[in-house]
Design a protein around this motif. Sequence first.
Motif, PDB file in Angstrom:
ATOM      1  N   ASN A 126       0.694  -1.119  -0.014  1.00 19.67           N
ATOM      2  CA  ASN A 126      -0.040   0.068  -0.014  1.00 19.67           C
ATOM      3  C   ASN A 126       0.809   1.319   0.087  1.00 19.67           C
ATOM      4  OD1 ASN A 126      -1.898   2.176   0.864  1.00 19.67           O
ATOM      5  ND2 ASN A 126      -3.444   0.332   1.148  1.00 19.67           N
ATOM      6  N   LEU A 127       0.436   2.228  -0.828  1.00 13.69           N
ATOM      7  CA  LEU A 127       1.197   3.638  -0.793  1.00 13.69           C
ATOM      8  C   LEU A 127       0.423   4.739  -0.335  1.00 13.69           C
ATOM      9  CD1 LEU A 127       2.612   2.896  -4.567  1.00 13.69           C
ATOM     10  CD2 LEU A 127       3.606   2.548  -2.436  1.00 13.69           C
ATOM     11  N   ASP A 128      -0.313   4.469   0.754  1.00 13.09           N
ATOM     12  CA  ASP A 128      -1.260   5.578   0.930  1.00 13.09           C
ATOM     13  C   ASP A 128      -0.583   6.516   1.759  1.00 13.09           C
ATOM     14  OD1 ASP A 128      -3.467   4.520   0.208  1.00 13.09           O
ATOM     15  OD2 ASP A 128      -4.094   3.587   2.097  1.00 13.09           O
ATOM     16  N   SER A 129       0.815   6.495   2.331  1.00 14.08           N
ATOM     17  CA  SER A 129       1.407   7.221   2.821  1.00 14.08           C
ATOM     18  C   SER A 129       2.247   8.110   2.366  1.00 14.08           C
ATOM     19  CB  SER A 129       2.717   6.657   3.825  1.00 14.08           C
ATOM     20  OG  SER A 129       3.492   5.906   2.840  1.00 14.08           O
ATOM     21  N   VAL A 130       2.055   8.115   0.954  1.00 17.75           N
ATOM     22  CA  VAL A 130       2.819   9.110  -0.140  1.00 17.75           C
ATOM     23  C   VAL A 130       1.649   9.578  -1.268  1.00 17.75           C
ATOM     24  CG1 VAL A 130       5.226   8.128   0.117  1.00 17.75           C
ATOM     25  CG2 VAL A 130       3.458   7.206  -1.720  1.00 17.75           C
ATOM     26  N   ASP A 131       2.010  10.723  -1.740  1.00 20.35           N
ATOM     27  CA  ASP A 131       1.098  11.443  -2.743  1.00 20.35           C
ATOM     28  C   ASP A 131       1.384  10.685  -4.068  1.00 20.35           C
ATOM     29  OD1 ASP A 131      -0.589  12.734  -4.203  1.00 20.35           O
ATOM     30  OD2 ASP A 131       0.353  14.872  -3.701  1.00 20.35           O
ATOM     31  N   VAL A 132       0.698   9.627  -4.461  1.00 16.30           N
ATOM     32  CA  VAL A 132       1.025   8.798  -5.749  1.00 16.30           C
ATOM     33  C   VAL A 132       0.138   9.621  -6.826  1.00 16.30           C
ATOM     34  CG1 VAL A 132       0.755   6.738  -6.961  1.00 16.30           C
ATOM     35  CG2 VAL A 132       1.477   6.802  -4.410  1.00 16.30           C
ATOM     36  N   LYS A 133       0.902   9.742  -8.022  1.00 18.38           N
ATOM     37  CA  LYS A 133       0.267  10.283  -9.057  1.00 18.38           C
ATOM     38  C   LYS A 133      -0.214   9.118 -10.188  1.00 18.38           C
ATOM     39  CE  LYS A 133       0.576  14.542  -7.384  1.00 18.38           C
ATOM     40  NZ  LYS A 133      -0.676  15.141  -6.964  1.00 18.38           N
ATOM     41  N   LYS A 134       0.735   8.250 -10.147  1.00 17.72           N
ATOM     42  CA  LYS A 134       0.635   7.002 -11.119  1.00 17.72           C
ATOM     43  C   LYS A 134       1.327   5.878 -10.527  1.00 17.72           C
ATOM     44  CE  LYS A 134       0.761   8.019 -15.385  1.00 17.72           C
ATOM     45  NZ  LYS A 134       1.517   7.945 -16.620  1.00 17.72           N
ATOM     46  N   SER A 135       0.887   4.820 -10.591  1.00 13.47           N
ATOM     47  CA  SER A 135       1.407   3.305 -10.366  1.00 13.47           C
ATOM     48  C   SER A 135       1.039   2.333 -11.356  1.00 13.47           C
ATOM     49  CB  SER A 135       0.993   2.961  -8.990  1.00 13.47           C
ATOM     50  OG  SER A 135       1.826   1.686  -8.523  1.00 13.47           O
ATOM     51  N   LYS A 180       4.922   7.331  -9.915  1.00  8.17           N
ATOM     52  CA  LYS A 180       5.277   8.760  -9.819  1.00  8.17           C
ATOM     53  C   LYS A 180       4.523   9.301  -8.773  1.00  8.17           C
ATOM     54  CE  LYS A 180       5.566   9.379 -14.951  1.00  8.17           C
ATOM     55  NZ  LYS A 180       4.951  10.104 -16.298  1.00  8.17           N
ATOM     56  N   LYS A 181       5.293  10.093  -8.163  1.00  8.00           N
ATOM     57  CA  LYS A 181       4.591  10.494  -6.768  1.00  8.00           C
ATOM     58  C   LYS A 181       5.390  11.927  -6.714  1.00  8.00           C
ATOM     59  CE  LYS A 181       8.303   8.370  -3.870  1.00  8.00           C
ATOM     60  NZ  LYS A 181       8.670   7.442  -2.999  1.00  8.00           N
ATOM     61  N   GLU A 182       4.756  12.479  -5.608  1.00  9.38           N
ATOM     62  CA  GLU A 182       4.983  13.907  -5.093  1.00  9.38           C
ATOM     63  C   GLU A 182       5.705  13.892  -3.852  1.00  9.38           C
ATOM     64  OE1 GLU A 182       3.025  18.326  -5.188  1.00  9.38           O
ATOM     65  OE2 GLU A 182       2.833  17.145  -6.764  1.00  9.38           O
ATOM     66  N   ASP A 183       6.819  14.531  -3.739  1.00  7.78           N
ATOM     67  CA  ASP A 183       7.630  14.416  -2.381  1.00  7.78           C
ATOM     68  C   ASP A 183       8.243  15.980  -2.077  1.00  7.78           C
ATOM     69  OD1 ASP A 183       8.816  13.823  -0.104  1.00  7.78           O
ATOM     70  OD2 ASP A 183      10.731  12.693  -1.182  1.00  7.78           O
ATOM     71  N   ASP A 184       7.445  16.671  -1.302  1.00  4.96           N
ATOM     72  CA  ASP A 184       7.887  18.014  -0.871  1.00  4.96           C
ATOM     73  C   ASP A 184       7.947  18.802  -1.960  1.00  4.96           C
ATOM     74  OD1 ASP A 184       8.500  17.147   1.777  1.00  4.96           O
ATOM     75  OD2 ASP A 184      10.710  16.729   1.522  1.00  4.96           O
ATOM     76  N   ASN A 186       8.020  18.103  -4.974  1.00  9.96           N
ATOM     77  CA  ASN A 186       8.695  17.639  -6.116  1.00  9.96           C
ATOM     78  C   ASN A 186       8.470  16.459  -6.918  1.00  9.96           C
ATOM     79  OD1 ASN A 186      10.680  19.732  -5.833  1.00  9.96           O
ATOM     80  ND2 ASN A 186      11.791  18.655  -4.247  1.00  9.96           N
ATOM     81  N   ARG A 187       8.402  16.366  -8.375  1.00  9.70           N
ATOM     82  CA  ARG A 187       7.660  15.083  -8.647  1.00  9.70           C
ATOM     83  C   ARG A 187       9.000  13.988  -8.943  1.00  9.70           C
ATOM     84  NH1 ARG A 187       3.311  15.088 -12.201  1.00  9.70           N
ATOM     85  NH2 ARG A 187       1.592  16.407 -11.056  1.00  9.70           N
ATOM     86  N   VAL A 188       8.747  12.776  -8.305  1.00  8.55           N
ATOM     87  CA  VAL A 188       9.576  11.779  -8.121  1.00  8.55           C
ATOM     88  C   VAL A 188       9.206  10.666  -9.076  1.00  8.55           C
ATOM     89  CG1 VAL A 188      11.073  10.412  -6.509  1.00  8.55           C
ATOM     90  CG2 VAL A 188      10.461  12.620  -5.968  1.00  8.55           C
ATOM     91  N   LYS A 189      10.140   9.914  -9.795  1.00  9.06           N
ATOM     92  CA  LYS A 189       9.820   8.749 -10.293  1.00  9.06           C
ATOM     93  C   LYS A 189      10.608   7.568  -9.768  1.00  9.06           C
ATOM     94  CE  LYS A 189       8.703  11.076 -14.823  1.00  9.06           C
ATOM     95  NZ  LYS A 189       9.193  11.032 -16.349  1.00  9.06           N
ATOM     96  N   GLU A 190      10.055   6.680  -9.704  1.00 10.95           N
ATOM     97  CA  GLU A 190      10.623   5.231  -9.250  1.00 10.95           C
ATOM     98  C   GLU A 190      10.420   4.321 -10.142  1.00 10.95           C
ATOM     99  OE1 GLU A 190       9.500   4.483  -5.091  1.00 10.95           O
ATOM    100  OE2 GLU A 190      10.694   6.221  -4.351  1.00 10.95           O
TER     101      GLU A 190
END
Length: 249
Positions: A126-135, A180-184, A186-190
């Motif tokens: 589960n990725l509820d703890s981060v602001d996920v834009k796309k998985s 694709k998520k947002e961290d502080d 900033n858009r981050v890709k993992e």
Amino acid sequence: MMKNLIATLILSTVSLSVMAEGVPQLKAERGPMKIRKRQARPDVPGHLLIEFGLNLLLNDDPAIETEILGSRTLNFYYLYDFRIGNSKFYFLPGVGVGLDRYKFEEDVTLTRAIDSVGVKSVAFSNLDSVDVKKSMLVTNYLDIPLELRFYGNPEDQRRSFKVGVGFKVGMLMSSHTKIKKEDDGNRVKEKVKDSFELTRFRYGVTGRIGIGGFNVFYYQNLTPLFEKGKGPNMTEASNITIGLSFTGF
């Protein structure tokens, strides 16, 4: 006076005749006019087939949901056609790559799991703890399509009505999850590269109908997406693909 007028008319007539005869001579000296011809399309054997489709995941677990518009297929195939006698039927073997995407509807991603007896499988994290834009899950295959095709007018395939049925086998070349998520702010890709217990070899049936280089196609995978008993929640998920295809050459 009259003699001078007659002489003038004769000289004028002779001069016009000489000038008229000289015109073709001048054109001949310039050489023939060059006529530009439209270049014909190259007659390359076989067909380059490009397919754009949407993946629909069929599974027995309602907790595993994918977004249809975000789950896409892009295929590049080269097919060579063999005419069956003098009939309107052709056999087309080919080779190419199939690039599939599955976008998860919920904020989850795939992770490795090991049960109490050491059996490896795949589970959802589960990725509820981060602001996920796309998985999503990305799978890339080396495919061998085989097709039996009917042309209404074999002599003009680029404009002919056609319908085909076939079979496709594929081998998994690579796979990874993409987040694709947002961290502080900033858009981050993992990306995590892993086989995720995906079925290494797949096979399924295909169908096609269209006119000229434009077609509607269908594919139904007859193998599960994950190895039996190793998918998330032990799912037996499989997929179908519906889309449009375009033929080059």
